[in-house]
Design an enzyme around this catalytic site. Sequence first.
Site, PDB file in Angstrom:
ATOM      1  N   LYS A 183     -13.142 -43.329 -45.916  1.00 43.87           N
ATOM      2  CA  LYS A 183     -12.368 -42.092 -46.145  1.00 43.87           C
ATOM      3  C   LYS A 183     -12.064 -41.910 -47.629  1.00 43.87           C
ATOM      4  O   LYS A 183     -12.094 -40.793 -48.146  1.00 43.87           O
ATOM      5  CB  LYS A 183     -11.052 -42.112 -45.352  1.00 43.87           C
ATOM      6  CG  LYS A 183     -11.243 -42.012 -43.871  1.00 43.87           C
ATOM      7  CD  LYS A 183     -11.702 -40.622 -43.448  1.00 43.87           C
ATOM      8  CE  LYS A 183     -11.942 -40.581 -41.952  1.00 43.87           C
ATOM      9  NZ  LYS A 183     -12.685 -39.435 -41.488  1.00 43.87           N
ATOM     10  N   LYS A 205     -24.062 -42.522 -37.980  1.00 44.34           N
ATOM     11  CA  LYS A 205     -23.632 -42.163 -36.623  1.00 44.34           C
ATOM     12  C   LYS A 205     -23.438 -40.660 -36.454  1.00 44.34           C
ATOM     13  O   LYS A 205     -23.291 -39.932 -37.434  1.00 44.34           O
ATOM     14  CB  LYS A 205     -22.334 -42.891 -36.275  1.00 44.34           C
ATOM     15  CG  LYS A 205     -21.146 -42.478 -37.120  1.00 44.34           C
ATOM     16  CD  LYS A 205     -19.835 -42.973 -36.506  1.00 44.34           C
ATOM     17  CE  LYS A 205     -18.653 -42.396 -37.258  1.00 44.34           C
ATOM     18  NZ  LYS A 205     -17.386 -42.523 -36.588  1.00 44.34           N
ATOM     19  N   LYS A 212     -18.269 -35.594 -36.282  1.00 41.66           N
ATOM     20  CA  LYS A 212     -17.885 -34.209 -36.552  1.00 41.66           C
ATOM     21  C   LYS A 212     -17.942 -33.862 -38.029  1.00 41.66           C
ATOM     22  O   LYS A 212     -18.211 -32.743 -38.411  1.00 41.66           O
ATOM     23  CB  LYS A 212     -16.448 -33.975 -36.069  1.00 41.66           C
ATOM     24  CG  LYS A 212     -16.356 -33.741 -34.600  1.00 41.66           C
ATOM     25  CD  LYS A 212     -14.919 -33.830 -34.133  1.00 41.66           C
ATOM     26  CE  LYS A 212     -14.800 -34.989 -33.177  1.00 41.66           C
ATOM     27  NZ  LYS A 212     -13.543 -35.143 -32.509  1.00 41.66           N
TER      28      LYS A 212
HETATM   29  P1  AMP Z   1     -13.088 -39.699 -33.070  1.00 42.90           P
HETATM   30  O1  AMP Z   1     -13.962 -38.509 -32.866  1.00 42.90           O
HETATM   31  O2  AMP Z   1     -13.305 -40.400 -34.361  1.00 42.90           O
HETATM   32  O3  AMP Z   1     -11.645 -39.435 -32.733  1.00 42.90           O
HETATM   33  O4  AMP Z   1     -13.572 -40.777 -32.012  1.00 42.90           O
HETATM   34  C1  AMP Z   1     -13.181 -40.723 -30.680  1.00 42.90           C
HETATM   35  C2  AMP Z   1     -13.931 -41.734 -29.871  1.00 42.90           C
HETATM   36  O5  AMP Z   1     -15.307 -41.441 -29.871  1.00 42.90           O
HETATM   37  C3  AMP Z   1     -13.788 -43.157 -30.378  1.00 42.90           C
HETATM   38  O6  AMP Z   1     -13.709 -44.022 -29.270  1.00 42.90           O
HETATM   39  C4  AMP Z   1     -15.056 -43.400 -31.128  1.00 42.90           C
HETATM   40  O7  AMP Z   1     -15.433 -44.753 -31.140  1.00 42.90           O
HETATM   41  C5  AMP Z   1     -16.033 -42.582 -30.295  1.00 42.90           C
HETATM   42  N1  AMP Z   1     -17.160 -42.151 -31.137  1.00 42.90           N
HETATM   43  C6  AMP Z   1     -17.128 -41.215 -32.120  1.00 42.90           C
HETATM   44  N2  AMP Z   1     -18.357 -41.088 -32.688  1.00 42.90           N
HETATM   45  C7  AMP Z   1     -19.164 -41.975 -32.031  1.00 42.90           C
HETATM   46  C8  AMP Z   1     -20.539 -42.320 -32.138  1.00 42.90           C
HETATM   47  N3  AMP Z   1     -21.345 -41.714 -32.995  1.00 42.90           N
HETATM   48  N4  AMP Z   1     -21.014 -43.285 -31.320  1.00 42.90           N
HETATM   49  C9  AMP Z   1     -20.216 -43.898 -30.406  1.00 42.90           C
HETATM   50  N5  AMP Z   1     -18.918 -43.615 -30.251  1.00 42.90           N
HETATM   51  C10 AMP Z   1     -18.386 -42.661 -31.053  1.00 42.90           C
END
Ligand code: AMP
Length: 331
Positions: free
Chosen positions: A111, A194, A197
């Site tokens: 970040k 990965k 968003k």
């Molecule tokens: P976030 O969108 O960062 O709040 O992530 C929410 C959940 O989605 C968390 O459990 C992350 O580990 C999972 N997550 C987000 N991006 C990925 C990705 N590319 N692959 C696997 N899990 C993901």
Amino acid sequence: METVVSGIRSTGKLHLGNFYGAVKNFVQMQNEYNCYFFIADYHSLTTHPNPEDLHGHVKQVLVEYLAAGIDPEKATIYVQSDVPEIAELYLYLNMNAYLGELERSTSFKDKVRSQPDNVNAGLLTYPVLMAADILIHRAIKVPVGKDQEQHLEMSRTFANRFNRLYHTDYFPEPFAFNFTKNLIKVPGLDGKGKMGKSEGEANAVYLSDEPEVIRKKVMRSLSDGGPTHENQQKPEPIQNLFDLMKIVSSADTYNHFDTQYNQCSIRYGDFKKQLAEDMIIATAPIREKINEIAKDETYLRQVARFGAIKARESASKTILEVRKIIGFKSF
Ligand code: AMP
């Protein structure tokens, strides 16, 4: 029954990474565990969303949770900011979280690199808030993607440190969980890293994307000129597309294209077409429900209110006990 907690930040639509890393497991776990699934709107504040957008983003995640199959009768679904006990536990845990360890967290370093003009204390203490999210229900399983592994380790550190400091065994150790045994990292379509968003629109396939949009994104994904000799190692953009296929397609389909790649007979056009179709099949049942559920404001209000009551019941019990352990007493 073992307790499970997980959440997704309310920063917009859910993508395949969120689904396969987290939400798909939520749906399966709700039948076997005492589940708490939340919409992480406190966490979303690190990037200063507009007040006019905040509620819409929370609603979006709630709708997509329900569309994906989370059942409010089985699991407790709630909005993080409806449970202020989480913020209180976050305050207590912050007293035992050290600057050095927070600065060393990979996600914090990322970040700092990606948003150097907004390195706020919320970003630094993000893993502490995450620990509070989990420990508030004394959960031991946390369905998350591979990117959260280090945060889970920090949650265990904060739980153990609290226990040591106050000579108690109050908080159990939480562990990351995925039904596939190994935690999942869903790659993006832009050839590196990965799916996420913040990596740009073309990188992520969203659960709400129309079939045409999915086709376009996949067909435009980064590839190369094709393999030049048999059994060569796949470069990252191609490996990523194969990894995506492993997640959304059948084993037969995957093996078919893998063999073609190894024999240098693969046609990326066919490969991508198949990948897009399998993504469309995987997301269709969810996409179809999203619009329908979004219209039902009464139902959404009911779910959120019911969830908030159930989540606060559990959270306030923890906070009462934690206050006692710390030594607070009322006059
Ligand atoms: P976030 O969108 O960062 O709040 O992530 C929410 C959940 O989605 C968390 O459990 C992350 O580990 C999972 N997550 C987000 N991006 C990925 C990705 N590319 N692959 C696997 N899990 C993901």
